[in-house]
Write an enzyme that holds these catalytic residues in place. Structure first.
Site, PDB file in Angstrom:
ATOM      1  N   GLU A 112     -48.448  -9.746 -24.500  1.00 14.96           N
ATOM      2  CA  GLU A 112     -48.022  -8.357 -24.639  1.00 14.96           C
ATOM      3  C   GLU A 112     -48.833  -7.504 -23.671  1.00 14.96           C
ATOM      4  OE1 GLU A 112     -46.539  -7.535 -29.143  1.00 14.96           O
ATOM      5  OE2 GLU A 112     -48.676  -7.942 -28.933  1.00 14.96           O
ATOM      6  N   HIS A 164     -52.614  -8.566 -24.327  1.00 16.56           N
ATOM      7  CA  HIS A 164     -52.786  -9.293 -25.580  1.00 16.56           C
ATOM      8  C   HIS A 164     -52.323 -10.741 -25.447  1.00 16.56           C
ATOM      9  CE1 HIS A 164     -51.492  -9.899 -30.042  1.00 16.56           C
ATOM     10  NE2 HIS A 164     -52.646 -10.472 -29.793  1.00 16.56           N
ATOM     11  N   ASN A 208     -47.495  -8.420 -33.812  1.00 18.85           N
ATOM     12  CA  ASN A 208     -48.289  -8.381 -35.038  1.00 18.85           C
ATOM     13  C   ASN A 208     -47.722  -7.398 -36.053  1.00 18.85           C
ATOM     14  OD1 ASN A 208     -50.065 -10.407 -34.452  1.00 18.85           O
ATOM     15  ND2 ASN A 208     -51.637  -9.067 -33.597  1.00 18.85           N
ATOM     16  N   SER A 224     -55.523  -7.251 -30.454  1.00 14.57           N
ATOM     17  CA  SER A 224     -54.290  -7.657 -31.120  1.00 14.57           C
ATOM     18  C   SER A 224     -53.657  -6.513 -31.897  1.00 14.57           C
ATOM     19  CB  SER A 224     -54.568  -8.823 -32.077  1.00 14.57           C
ATOM     20  OG  SER A 224     -55.525  -8.446 -33.051  1.00 14.57           O
TER      21      SER A 224
END
Length: 699
Positions: A462, A450, A500, A429
């Protein structure tokens, strides 16, 4: 000569084949509708015809709905109402042909396609058919007769469910509720339709009697035929809508109003009110934003079609049988990919398989599929404690603990067992894919993939391009994400990637605001009022206090301009892990929130300072600035990537259209001006980035 429809007449039965020219699916464009009108007039003028079958010759399905571009271009309510009235009139021609018309449905039948099928007096469907009226998801309502014909066919209660939710109806459910008159196997739909039309021509009374029976029963008498029960049904529907949407989405509420107002009216009067309502909705900002999101959801498919396919993933392996690993393995298997699930601990492996089994069970229940199919699904999953069977896998996804030394060790350990063609993807992540590549034998075949938690529900993936990831590797993973039914974006290998990075920046700022004396509960309330499904502090509980703190530290270390806060670490010192530990900012029992955790007052004292408009801008404008930095640094290529990531990965309110689109609506010049004011007060993290300076819009 028509471009979209073909008519073949044999034994006085007309077979109308739908096949949009130069397209893989049938779309109700203006041209398509014009040909439907011409064909109806042609059939009406032929006295030899006894009946007609309408069937699609496109593999994908019946009709996929209206032309989204034409919806998008309407800027005048009167024009929207005119378009609806035109569609209603054309469908009415088919409804009033002097002989039975049977719609034969397979594959996807969406929106205007469903409304056309409803206008045909009879319907037959293949078991695999998926039928829906999803217009509310585009900020409008069914405007070609859907709000009027559906309640005349199935119960009002079922009509409310279908129209207000916009959800897909599988073949079995459609048959059970009377939306279709007969369900047949996927093979030989046309032959079955001919047989069924023959029965209808001989005697249509049994079909009509079946409909009446399905609409009967005590619930219909109590809730639909009884004025008091009907009023209660509409009241409950309105309450549920407001609870679910927070009043942010006008379309389902307006559709409910139309259904209630027109119930019992003649069809013509109901259609007129429906058309007017569509005209009102089609020009709203919410509708335009939701159409924008529809384009974003379709964008990856078009990107995949234009790119090199890369390796074909036929067999995969997942390393790590935790919740994420089990979810990823189940997702792969659900798309027909034979998958090995490996762990070093038998108990963890069993738990991962149990998690996958439960996900399959829920999916079968949702599709009304028999429980017996569960065993067949599970045969695609093979649990192992060693690298047995890895010699012919095409892809390995690691989902082990989020620590670089562990991930590097797993990569080095696995590589000798893999064929040379195999890709290796890290479900990290925030950790550097490039650093992971540094220990690989074939670094060009290593990238990030991800997934977001929970894997079965979160639509975003992702695809992270490391420094040495080849285009073939990235393309192969992008194609796989599409195949898995996800919405992928490609990101560069920067700390936190896109989602993130923006999300944790926002969470840290919320924590800073709380330590500065703003009531943290009011911040959560402020954000849910904006339209997020939950506020930042409840989200931290969901993610886990430890994970949020660790990613926050990583981000602050990498991005020196961010201001650190020790709030999350102080929560951890008190043993407050969040939802998984039953206590965080909120308390939890059996996974459900039981209200505020009063222990938090020992860490963040109660305060009367409530969050308001300034605090909302502080949180959201900071993310806008960080999005600008990501675009400036090439983390993602376009504002569309930012909006895709924020909506499908963080729950950014869809009715706002995405972070960048929302910032455009705010006025990017005003956003930059406010950021400068915040920078003088709160620090350099608010200093507008070069990408934003002088720019008037993202789009």
């Amino acid at each position: 000569m028509t471009r979209h429809l073909a008519v073949h007449i044999e034994d006085r039965i007309a077979t109308v084949s739908l096949a949009a020219a130069d397209a893989k699916v049938n779309i109700l464009s203006a041209d398509f509708l014009a040909e439907l009108e011409q064909t109806a007039q042609q059939l009406a003028g032929d006295p030899t015809i006894r009946g007609a079958i309408v069937i699609s010759s496109q593999k994908g399905g019946f009709i996929a709905g209206a032309d989204i571009g034409e919806i998008e271009n309407v800027t005048n309510p009167e024009r929207g109402a005119e378009l609806a009235a035109a569609g209603q009139r054309i469908f009415g021609l088919w409804e009033n042909l002097p002989f039975p018309v049977l719609a034969a449905i397979h594959g996807h039948c969406m929106g205007g396609g469903t409304e056309f099928a409803l206008a045909c007096p009879f319907r037959i469907a293949a078991e695999s058919a998926t039928i829906a009226l999803p217009e509310v998801k585009l900020g409008i309502l069914p405007g070609f007769g859907g709000t009027q014909r559906l309640p005349r066919l199935v119960t009002l209660e079922k009509s409310l469910d279908i129209i207000l939710s916009g959800r897909n109806i599988r073949g079995q459910e459609a048959n059970k509720c009377g939306l279709v008159d007969r369900l047949v196997g996927d093979d030989n739909l046309l032959e079955a339709a001919r047989d069924f039309l023959g029965e209808i021509l001989a005697d249509s009374k049994p079909v009509l009697a079946r409909r009446g029976k399905l609409r009967g029963g005590w619930r219909t008498l109590l809730l639909e035929k009884n004025p008091i029960g009907r009023a209660l049904l509409f009241k409950q529907a309105r309450q549920q809508l407001l609870k679910k949407t927070g009043g942010h989405y006008p379309a389902p509420l307006r559709a409910l109003e139309v259904l209630e107002t027109t119930y019992g009216l003649p069809l013509a009067a109901g259609l007129e009110l429906e058309a007017d309502a569509l005209g009102e909705l089609i020009v709203t900002p919410v509708s335009k934003n939701l159409v924008h999101l529809f384009h974003l959801s379709q964008r990856p498919k078009k990107t995949a079609e234009q790119s090199v396919a890369g390796i074909d993933i036929r067999k995969a392996a997942v390393l790590g049988a935790g919740v994420m690993g089990g979810g990823i393995a189940q997702l792969l298997a659900s798309r027909g990919i034979a998958t090995i699930l490996k762990d070093i601990n038998q108990k963890a492996l069993d738990a991962g398989m149990d998690h996958a089994r439960e996900l399959f069970r829920k999916d079968l229940k949702r599709k009304n599929a028999p429980e017996s199919e569960l065993a067949d699904k599970m045969t695609l999953l093979t649990p192992v404690l060693e690298y047995r069977g890895f010699d012919d896998v095409d892809l390995v996804i690691e989902a082990v603990v989020e620590k670089m030394p562990v991930k590097q060790a797993v990569l080095k350990e696995a590589e000798p067992y893999l064929p040379e063609r195999a890709l290796f993807a890290s479900n990290t992540s925030a950790l550097s894919v490039s650093e992971l590549q540094s220990v690989a034998r074939r670094p060009d075949q290593v990238a990030g993939l991800h997934f977001f938690n929970p894997v079965d529900k979160m639509p975003l993936i992702e695809v992270v391009k490391g420094e040495t990831s080849s285009e073939e590797t990235v393309s192969g993973l992008f194609h796989l994400a599409n195949r898995l039914g996800k919405t992928p974006i490609i990101t560069a290998d920067r700390t936190g990637f896109l989602v993130n990075r923006l999300l944790v920046t926002y969470l840290l700022e919320a924590a800073l605001m709380a330590t500065e004396g703003t009531d943290w509960q009011s911040i959560d309330k402020l954000i849910t009022g904006f339209g997020y499904p939950m506020g930042p502090f409840r989200l931290v509980d969901e993610v886990g206090m430890d994970i949020a703190a660790e990613v926050g530290d990583t981000l602050c270390s990498s991005l020196g301009y961010l201001k650190t806060t020790d709030l999350l670490h102080r929560m951890l010192d008190k043993g407050l892990l969040g939802k998984k530990g039953r206590k965080g900012f909120y308390s939890y029992v059996n996974g459900r929130s039981e209200g505020v955790n009063m222990e938090v007052e020992e860490i963040v004292p109660a305060t009367d300072r409530k969050a308001g408009g300034t605090e909302l801008k502080r949180l959201l404008y900071l993310m806008v600035n960080e999005a600008g930095r990501c675009l400036q640094e090439g983390v993602v290529a376009q504002p569309e990537d930012v909006d895709t990531g924020m909506v499908f990965g963080t729950g950014f309110p869809p009715f706002h259209g995405g972070l960048c689109r929302w910032a455009d609506a705010e006025g990017l010049t005003e956003v930059v001006k406010t950021l400068k004011a915040f920078a003088s007060q709160h620090g350099e993290r608010f200093t507008p980035c070069e990408y934003l300076e002088g720019r008037k819009r993202f789009y």
